[in-house]
Enzyme design. Sequence first.
Site, PDB file in Angstrom:
ATOM      1  N   LYS A  13     -12.548 -52.973  -5.936  1.00 17.36           N
ATOM      2  CA  LYS A  13     -12.847 -53.830  -4.776  1.00 17.36           C
ATOM      3  C   LYS A  13     -12.111 -53.336  -3.534  1.00 17.36           C
ATOM      4  O   LYS A  13     -12.701 -53.180  -2.470  1.00 17.36           O
ATOM      5  CB  LYS A  13     -12.437 -55.291  -5.065  1.00 17.36           C
ATOM      6  CG  LYS A  13     -13.108 -55.904  -6.276  1.00 17.36           C
ATOM      7  CD  LYS A  13     -12.677 -57.346  -6.505  1.00 17.36           C
ATOM      8  CE  LYS A  13     -11.221 -57.545  -6.842  1.00 17.36           C
ATOM      9  NZ  LYS A  13     -10.799 -56.958  -8.143  1.00 17.36           N
ATOM     10  N   ARG A  88     -12.306 -66.641  -6.029  1.00 17.84           N
ATOM     11  CA  ARG A  88     -11.886 -66.188  -7.345  1.00 17.84           C
ATOM     12  C   ARG A  88     -12.291 -67.139  -8.461  1.00 17.84           C
ATOM     13  O   ARG A  88     -12.072 -66.852  -9.621  1.00 17.84           O
ATOM     14  CB  ARG A  88     -10.370 -66.173  -7.403  1.00 17.84           C
ATOM     15  CG  ARG A  88      -9.656 -64.928  -6.986  1.00 17.84           C
ATOM     16  CD  ARG A  88     -10.023 -63.738  -7.756  1.00 17.84           C
ATOM     17  NE  ARG A  88      -8.909 -63.025  -8.271  1.00 17.84           N
ATOM     18  CZ  ARG A  88      -8.243 -62.082  -7.617  1.00 17.84           C
ATOM     19  NH1 ARG A  88      -8.576 -61.735  -6.410  1.00 17.84           N
ATOM     20  NH2 ARG A  88      -7.261 -61.460  -8.199  1.00 17.84           N
ATOM     21  N   ARG A 122      -2.460 -46.738 -10.813  1.00 20.93           N
ATOM     22  CA  ARG A 122      -2.676 -46.970  -9.373  1.00 20.93           C
ATOM     23  C   ARG A 122      -1.358 -46.854  -8.608  1.00 20.93           C
ATOM     24  O   ARG A 122      -0.307 -47.253  -9.078  1.00 20.93           O
ATOM     25  CB  ARG A 122      -3.232 -48.380  -9.152  1.00 20.93           C
ATOM     26  CG  ARG A 122      -3.212 -48.787  -7.673  1.00 20.93           C
ATOM     27  CD  ARG A 122      -4.004 -50.016  -7.379  1.00 20.93           C
ATOM     28  NE  ARG A 122      -3.592 -51.167  -8.161  1.00 20.93           N
ATOM     29  CZ  ARG A 122      -4.301 -52.286  -8.223  1.00 20.93           C
ATOM     30  NH1 ARG A 122      -5.436 -52.400  -7.567  1.00 20.93           N
ATOM     31  NH2 ARG A 122      -3.880 -53.283  -8.956  1.00 20.93           N
ATOM     32  N   ARG A 155       2.418 -51.560  -8.016  1.00 17.55           N
ATOM     33  CA  ARG A 155       2.435 -53.026  -7.938  1.00 17.55           C
ATOM     34  C   ARG A 155       3.116 -53.622  -9.169  1.00 17.55           C
ATOM     35  O   ARG A 155       2.933 -53.138 -10.281  1.00 17.55           O
ATOM     36  CB  ARG A 155       1.001 -53.565  -7.817  1.00 17.55           C
ATOM     37  CG  ARG A 155       0.498 -53.559  -6.391  1.00 17.55           C
ATOM     38  CD  ARG A 155      -0.958 -53.905  -6.243  1.00 17.55           C
ATOM     39  NE  ARG A 155      -1.438 -55.013  -7.046  1.00 17.55           N
ATOM     40  CZ  ARG A 155      -2.691 -55.463  -7.014  1.00 17.55           C
ATOM     41  NH1 ARG A 155      -3.575 -54.891  -6.180  1.00 17.55           N
ATOM     42  NH2 ARG A 155      -3.076 -56.452  -7.775  1.00 17.55           N
ATOM     43  N   ARG A 166      -4.275 -60.763 -16.389  1.00 14.86           N
ATOM     44  CA  ARG A 166      -5.187 -60.817 -15.232  1.00 14.86           C
ATOM     45  C   ARG A 166      -6.641 -60.678 -15.678  1.00 14.86           C
ATOM     46  O   ARG A 166      -7.531 -61.337 -15.132  1.00 14.86           O
ATOM     47  CB  ARG A 166      -4.839 -59.700 -14.230  1.00 14.86           C
ATOM     48  CG  ARG A 166      -3.571 -59.995 -13.448  1.00 14.86           C
ATOM     49  CD  ARG A 166      -2.971 -58.750 -12.832  1.00 14.86           C
ATOM     50  NE  ARG A 166      -3.874 -58.078 -11.922  1.00 14.86           N
ATOM     51  CZ  ARG A 166      -3.766 -56.798 -11.567  1.00 14.86           C
ATOM     52  NH1 ARG A 166      -2.789 -56.045 -12.082  1.00 14.86           N
ATOM     53  NH2 ARG A 166      -4.616 -56.278 -10.728  1.00 14.86           N
TER      54      ARG A 166
HETATM   55  P1  AP5 Z   1      -8.701 -50.903  -6.692  1.00 19.19           P
HETATM   56  O1  AP5 Z   1      -9.709 -50.560  -5.668  1.00 19.19           O
HETATM   57  O2  AP5 Z   1      -7.300 -51.091  -6.269  1.00 19.19           O
HETATM   58  O3  AP5 Z   1      -9.223 -52.121  -7.605  1.00 19.19           O
HETATM   59  P2  AP5 Z   1      -9.350 -53.668  -7.256  1.00 19.19           P
HETATM   60  O4  AP5 Z   1     -10.675 -54.115  -7.757  1.00 19.19           O
HETATM   61  O5  AP5 Z   1      -9.040 -53.923  -5.826  1.00 19.19           O
HETATM   62  O6  AP5 Z   1      -8.247 -54.238  -8.230  1.00 19.19           O
HETATM   63  P3  AP5 Z   1      -7.038 -55.243  -7.965  1.00 19.19           P
HETATM   64  O7  AP5 Z   1      -6.056 -55.023  -9.057  1.00 19.19           O
HETATM   65  O8  AP5 Z   1      -6.521 -55.127  -6.557  1.00 19.19           O
HETATM   66  O9  AP5 Z   1      -7.744 -56.598  -8.145  1.00 19.19           O
HETATM   67  P4  AP5 Z   1      -7.121 -57.925  -8.460  1.00 19.19           P
HETATM   68  O10 AP5 Z   1      -8.253 -58.782  -8.155  1.00 19.19           O
HETATM   69  O11 AP5 Z   1      -6.520 -58.067  -9.803  1.00 19.19           O
HETATM   70  O12 AP5 Z   1      -5.835 -57.990  -7.482  1.00 19.19           O
HETATM   71  P5  AP5 Z   1      -5.592 -58.711  -6.084  1.00 19.19           P
HETATM   72  O13 AP5 Z   1      -4.674 -57.879  -5.306  1.00 19.19           O
HETATM   73  O14 AP5 Z   1      -6.885 -59.118  -5.485  1.00 19.19           O
HETATM   74  O15 AP5 Z   1      -8.773 -49.736  -7.812  1.00 19.19           O
HETATM   75  C1  AP5 Z   1      -7.892 -49.769  -8.928  1.00 19.19           C
HETATM   76  C2  AP5 Z   1      -7.493 -48.337  -9.295  1.00 19.19           C
HETATM   77  O16 AP5 Z   1      -8.648 -47.647  -9.761  1.00 19.19           O
HETATM   78  C3  AP5 Z   1      -6.957 -47.521  -8.112  1.00 19.19           C
HETATM   79  O17 AP5 Z   1      -5.946 -46.663  -8.556  1.00 19.19           O
HETATM   80  C4  AP5 Z   1      -8.199 -46.710  -7.642  1.00 19.19           C
HETATM   81  O18 AP5 Z   1      -7.831 -45.482  -7.032  1.00 19.19           O
HETATM   82  C5  AP5 Z   1      -8.928 -46.506  -8.960  1.00 19.19           C
HETATM   83  N1  AP5 Z   1     -10.373 -46.433  -8.813  1.00 19.19           N
HETATM   84  C6  AP5 Z   1     -11.162 -47.190  -8.003  1.00 19.19           C
HETATM   85  N2  AP5 Z   1     -12.448 -46.857  -8.136  1.00 19.19           N
HETATM   86  C7  AP5 Z   1     -12.482 -45.865  -9.077  1.00 19.19           C
HETATM   87  C8  AP5 Z   1     -13.531 -45.093  -9.659  1.00 19.19           C
HETATM   88  N3  AP5 Z   1     -14.809 -45.273  -9.304  1.00 19.19           N
HETATM   89  N4  AP5 Z   1     -13.209 -44.158 -10.600  1.00 19.19           N
HETATM   90  C9  AP5 Z   1     -11.900 -43.973 -10.970  1.00 19.19           C
HETATM   91  N5  AP5 Z   1     -10.860 -44.665 -10.445  1.00 19.19           N
HETATM   92  C10 AP5 Z   1     -11.151 -45.601  -9.514  1.00 19.19           C
HETATM   93  O19 AP5 Z   1      -4.858 -60.040  -6.536  1.00 19.19           O
HETATM   94  C11 AP5 Z   1      -3.559 -59.982  -7.103  1.00 19.19           C
HETATM   95  C12 AP5 Z   1      -3.099 -61.386  -7.465  1.00 19.19           C
HETATM   96  O20 AP5 Z   1      -3.008 -62.202  -6.281  1.00 19.19           O
HETATM   97  C13 AP5 Z   1      -4.007 -62.182  -8.408  1.00 19.19           C
HETATM   98  O21 AP5 Z   1      -3.755 -61.862  -9.758  1.00 19.19           O
HETATM   99  C14 AP5 Z   1      -3.602 -63.619  -8.056  1.00 19.19           C
HETATM  100  O22 AP5 Z   1      -2.389 -63.975  -8.654  1.00 19.19           O
HETATM  101  C15 AP5 Z   1      -3.401 -63.545  -6.561  1.00 19.19           C
HETATM  102  N6  AP5 Z   1      -4.649 -63.822  -5.818  1.00 19.19           N
HETATM  103  C16 AP5 Z   1      -5.366 -62.919  -5.080  1.00 19.19           C
HETATM  104  N7  AP5 Z   1      -6.459 -63.504  -4.566  1.00 19.19           N
HETATM  105  C17 AP5 Z   1      -6.446 -64.779  -4.991  1.00 19.19           C
HETATM  106  C18 AP5 Z   1      -7.312 -65.877  -4.817  1.00 19.19           C
HETATM  107  N8  AP5 Z   1      -8.444 -65.755  -4.099  1.00 19.19           N
HETATM  108  N9  AP5 Z   1      -6.999 -67.047  -5.388  1.00 19.19           N
HETATM  109  C19 AP5 Z   1      -5.873 -67.193  -6.112  1.00 19.19           C
HETATM  110  N10 AP5 Z   1      -5.005 -66.206  -6.341  1.00 19.19           N
HETATM  111  C20 AP5 Z   1      -5.281 -64.995  -5.789  1.00 19.19           C
HETATM  112 MG    MG Z   2      -7.462 -54.857  -4.808  1.00 11.02          MG
END
Ligand code: AP5
Ligand code: MG
Length: 210
Positions: A13, A88, A122, A155, A166
């Site tokens: 994402k 979410r 990552r 992270r 997660r």
């Molecule tokens: P990346 O692009 O970083 O993946 P992502 O989908 O953004 O994954 P996240 O871990 O950021 O999602 P998340 O939803 O768990 O975390 P968030 O920060 O939103 O890619 C991942 C890796 O893969 C990278 O190394 C990249 O280079 C690689 N990659 C990408 N595409 C690839 C491909 N095609 N091939 C190979 N490699 C690839 O949330 C964190 C925490 O915050 C949550 O757990 C929660 O506690 C809180 N939070 C956030 N939003 C909310 C909300 N709306 N409500 C409540 N709590 C929330």
């Molecule tokens: Mg992300």
Amino acid sequence: MRIIMLGPPGAGKGTQAQFLVEKYKIPQISTGDLLRKAISEGSELGKIAKRTIDQGILLPTDIMFKLVKERISQPDCSAGYILDGYPRNIEQAESLKGNVEIDAVINLVVDQGVLVNRLTSRRTCSKCNAVYNLTARPPRVEGKCDACGGDLYQRSDDTVETVEKRLETYRVETEPLIRYYDNLGLLKNIDAGKGMNATLDRICAVLESL
Ligand code: AP5
Ligand code: MG
């Protein structure tokens, strides 16, 4: 253009949102990045976020809605934005409905078997939040961001244990949004299991057909 990026942790994402920022010149609103910023500033929100993020669970809906609403009301969002990681769960989606118009929900579809590996390898820029991967997208200089030269860090929620929690939170809370947005006619499924550029091309083809 107002887009939601949906998909499990590690689906890409943030990676794809950052590509779309470059291409369409609209901001990425990553709730995860906003919460990590609050943690680094040591605010009250940051204290709640720290406890919650490291447990792999979600923050309360009212807190998240306020955060997103404030961000969306800023002038740089007037031509659109990319919501990355929000909503979410159904409750968050309902709080958005009627308040915020959405043009498309991009659902990144990936085999869950690759996610733990993607996340534990990552690295993220501490200055500009650019996303790297030790195998799939390494930085040119080890430990440094290609874009701004900032230090890369791992992270705290990218440990195997927290990633598994997660993924469970995703399956229970977030996955029901796929049907929810399909029923609203907004869902666009994108195969995100192969290269990052191929995924971007698929997303752009969908967005340009809207
Ligand atoms: P990346 O692009 O970083 O993946 P992502 O989908 O953004 O994954 P996240 O871990 O950021 O999602 P998340 O939803 O768990 O975390 P968030 O920060 O939103 O890619 C991942 C890796 O893969 C990278 O190394 C990249 O280079 C690689 N990659 C990408 N595409 C690839 C491909 N095609 N091939 C190979 N490699 C690839 O949330 C964190 C925490 O915050 C949550 O757990 C929660 O506690 C809180 N939070 C956030 N939003 C909310 C909300 N709306 N409500 C409540 N709590 C929330
Ligand atoms: Mg992300």
